[in-house]
Design a protein around this motif. Sequence first.
Motif: not given
Length: 275
Positions: A119-122, A125-133, A150-155, A157-158
Amino acid sequence: MPQTPHIAFIGAGNMAQAIIKGMLAAGYPPNKICASGRTQAKLDQLTADTGIHTSIDNLSLCDQADVIVLGVKPHMMGDLVKSIAPAIDPSKHLIVSVAAGILAGSIDSWLGQTTPIVRCMPNTPSLVGKGAAGLFATTGVSSAQKHTASTIMQSVGLALWVETEAHIDAVTAVSGSGPAYYFLMMEAMIAGAEELGLSNDVAQQLVLQTAVGAAQMAQESQQTPAQLRLAVTSPKGTTEQAIDTFNKGDFSQLCSQAMAAAHHRSKELANLYKA
């Protein structure tokens, strides 16, 4: 799991597209990513923009995939998961859900079998590459599958792992809803600046740049936010007067109450959409 797993995004909305584009920018091969959606024209545009394969056939994409990212709205999740259940193989597939309020147990129930789930909660700001999930893995998720998630979500942001699924509700209250808290502060500061005589354009530029600068300072400094605040708050100075006013309004307690309300609502939604 293959070294470069094939990833299928079921639902190609803004968040899914942000993640896809982030992965491609990080060097993930486009022939290893596919996506589905309900509108062919939008899928055609996504293919033109990214080079990935798209389809309206969810089952065929699941058959090809090693990782299935569920990116539809929470109220649609039950019907969607039931529809793809015949194509899901727990010995092969990892399910990654980015939908708020959908419990891993509900996904298992809709699938009719226990499946590795992350389960992920992004956040937006992921839309501009500055997400936190925040991410949570069920017991059946392998270390290789966790690395892929991790690879998917780190693409974009954090990405940080939490220990229990209940912590996803806390992540929702902190970073999932958090951007709106800062936007609200920006709104209020812009309005306040206009009351002091600045034009809307000048006020907006100053407020936004101040927010960017403060965030970057906090990230790059060895000092805590509290220490940074004290460093800029000179005794009997202008900043001290503003901070004292915030404190008289119990700013910290108000923030705590707001986050508790978001946390409570996240748990309510989990029960609302529970299988």
